[in-house]
Scaffold this motif. Structure first.
Motif, PDB file in Angstrom:
ATOM      1  N   ASN A  78       0.810  -1.215   0.000  1.00 52.77           N
ATOM      2  CA  ASN A  78       0.000   0.000   0.000  1.00 52.77           C
ATOM      3  C   ASN A  78       0.842   1.263   0.000  1.00 52.77           C
ATOM      4  O   ASN A  78       0.417   2.287  -0.541  1.00 52.77           O
ATOM      5  N   THR A  79       2.015   1.221   0.578  1.00 54.06           N
ATOM      6  CA  THR A  79       2.888   2.396   0.613  1.00 54.06           C
ATOM      7  C   THR A  79       3.608   2.598  -0.717  1.00 54.06           C
ATOM      8  O   THR A  79       3.686   3.718  -1.224  1.00 54.06           O
ATOM      9  N   LEU A  80       4.134   1.521  -1.289  1.00 51.04           N
ATOM     10  CA  LEU A  80       4.893   1.631  -2.539  1.00 51.04           C
ATOM     11  C   LEU A  80       3.991   1.799  -3.760  1.00 51.04           C
ATOM     12  O   LEU A  80       4.383   2.406  -4.739  1.00 51.04           O
ATOM     13  N   GLY A  81       2.810   1.220  -3.723  1.00 47.94           N
ATOM     14  CA  GLY A  81       1.872   1.363  -4.817  1.00 47.94           C
ATOM     15  C   GLY A  81       2.032   0.301  -5.893  1.00 47.94           C
ATOM     16  O   GLY A  81       2.809  -0.642  -5.768  1.00 47.94           O
ATOM     17  N   ARG A  82       1.302   0.488  -6.958  1.00 50.23           N
ATOM     18  CA  ARG A  82       1.208  -0.502  -8.035  1.00 50.23           C
ATOM     19  C   ARG A  82       2.464  -0.630  -8.887  1.00 50.23           C
ATOM     20  O   ARG A  82       2.550  -1.517  -9.729  1.00 50.23           O
ATOM     21  N   ASP A  83       3.428   0.244  -8.716  1.00 50.39           N
ATOM     22  CA  ASP A  83       4.660   0.156  -9.490  1.00 50.39           C
ATOM     23  C   ASP A  83       5.630  -0.876  -8.931  1.00 50.39           C
ATOM     24  O   ASP A  83       6.711  -1.079  -9.491  1.00 50.39           O
ATOM     25  N   PRO A 157       8.713  -0.240 -16.629  1.00 51.14           N
ATOM     26  CA  PRO A 157       7.732   0.725 -17.153  1.00 51.14           C
ATOM     27  C   PRO A 157       6.935   0.125 -18.298  1.00 51.14           C
ATOM     28  O   PRO A 157       7.449  -0.691 -19.065  1.00 51.14           O
ATOM     29  N   ARG A 158       5.680   0.511 -18.392  1.00 47.10           N
ATOM     30  CA  ARG A 158       4.815   0.017 -19.484  1.00 47.10           C
ATOM     31  C   ARG A 158       5.240   0.649 -20.795  1.00 47.10           C
ATOM     32  O   ARG A 158       5.603   1.819 -20.845  1.00 47.10           O
ATOM     33  N   LYS A 159       5.140  -0.160 -21.824  1.00 45.50           N
ATOM     34  CA  LYS A 159       5.526   0.351 -23.151  1.00 45.50           C
ATOM     35  C   LYS A 159       4.353   0.967 -23.849  1.00 45.50           C
ATOM     36  O   LYS A 159       3.238   0.651 -23.681  1.00 45.50           O
TER      37      LYS A 159
END
Length: 159
Positions: A78-83, A157-159
């Motif tokens: 929850n702190t770092l997030g979806r990345d 990272p998403r392309k």
């Protein structure tokens, strides 16, 4: 309505409430007392009950371990997030003294811990930090000490 429900489920208070009705925690008698709004701190307790005591009348070791199992992972997710990908990788526990009455564990994410994660994962490498969790009794005496090792990686990272 759905947005309100989603926000509630992903909030610290929502997580606390869900964990308090989660079957394994109900069965062990674990209570999540507090989760900070920013997910940087949590506290859990467990009362000694007939259903979580062992043969000699003290806290069952499996219940002591279950009370600390997912929290660093959940707080970091929850702190770092979806990345970031965050998993529990391994754990060990040392039983120091018999647990009687109410036992407590506290989890804190410090700025230093988060900075270490950001630095170690900046280029997409995995990071396996270990965090100590102390379980104490009502007098503050150490009952058990656990080491939780997590797997953390920044997603590409998403392309």
């Amino acid at each position: 309505m759905i947005r309100k429900l989603t926000n509630w489920l992903t909030s610290a208070n929502g997580m606390r409430r869900i964990m308090n009705v989660y079957g394994p925690y109900l069965g062990a008698g674990v209570k999540v007392n507090y989760v900070a709004k920013d997910f940087r701190e949590a506290e859990v307790t467990m009362k000694l009950r007939w259903y979580n005591r062992n043969y000699v009348g003290t806290h069952f070791g499996g219940s002591l371990f279950s009370m600390i199992d997912p929290f660093y992972m959940l707080l970091l997710m929850n702190t770092l997030g979806r990345d970031y990908v965050v998993w529990d990788a391994s754990a060990s526990i040392d039983f120091i003294r018999p647990g009687r009455g109410v036992v407590k564990a506290r989890f804190v994410l410090t700025d230093a811990m988060l900075n270490d994660i950001y630095e170690a994962t900046a280029n997409g490498e995995k990071y396996l930090p270990s965090y100590e969790v102390n379980i104490t009794d009502e007098d503050g005496e150490l009952v058990a000490r656990a080491i939780k090792t997590l797997y953390i990686r920044r997603k590409p990272p998403r392309k």
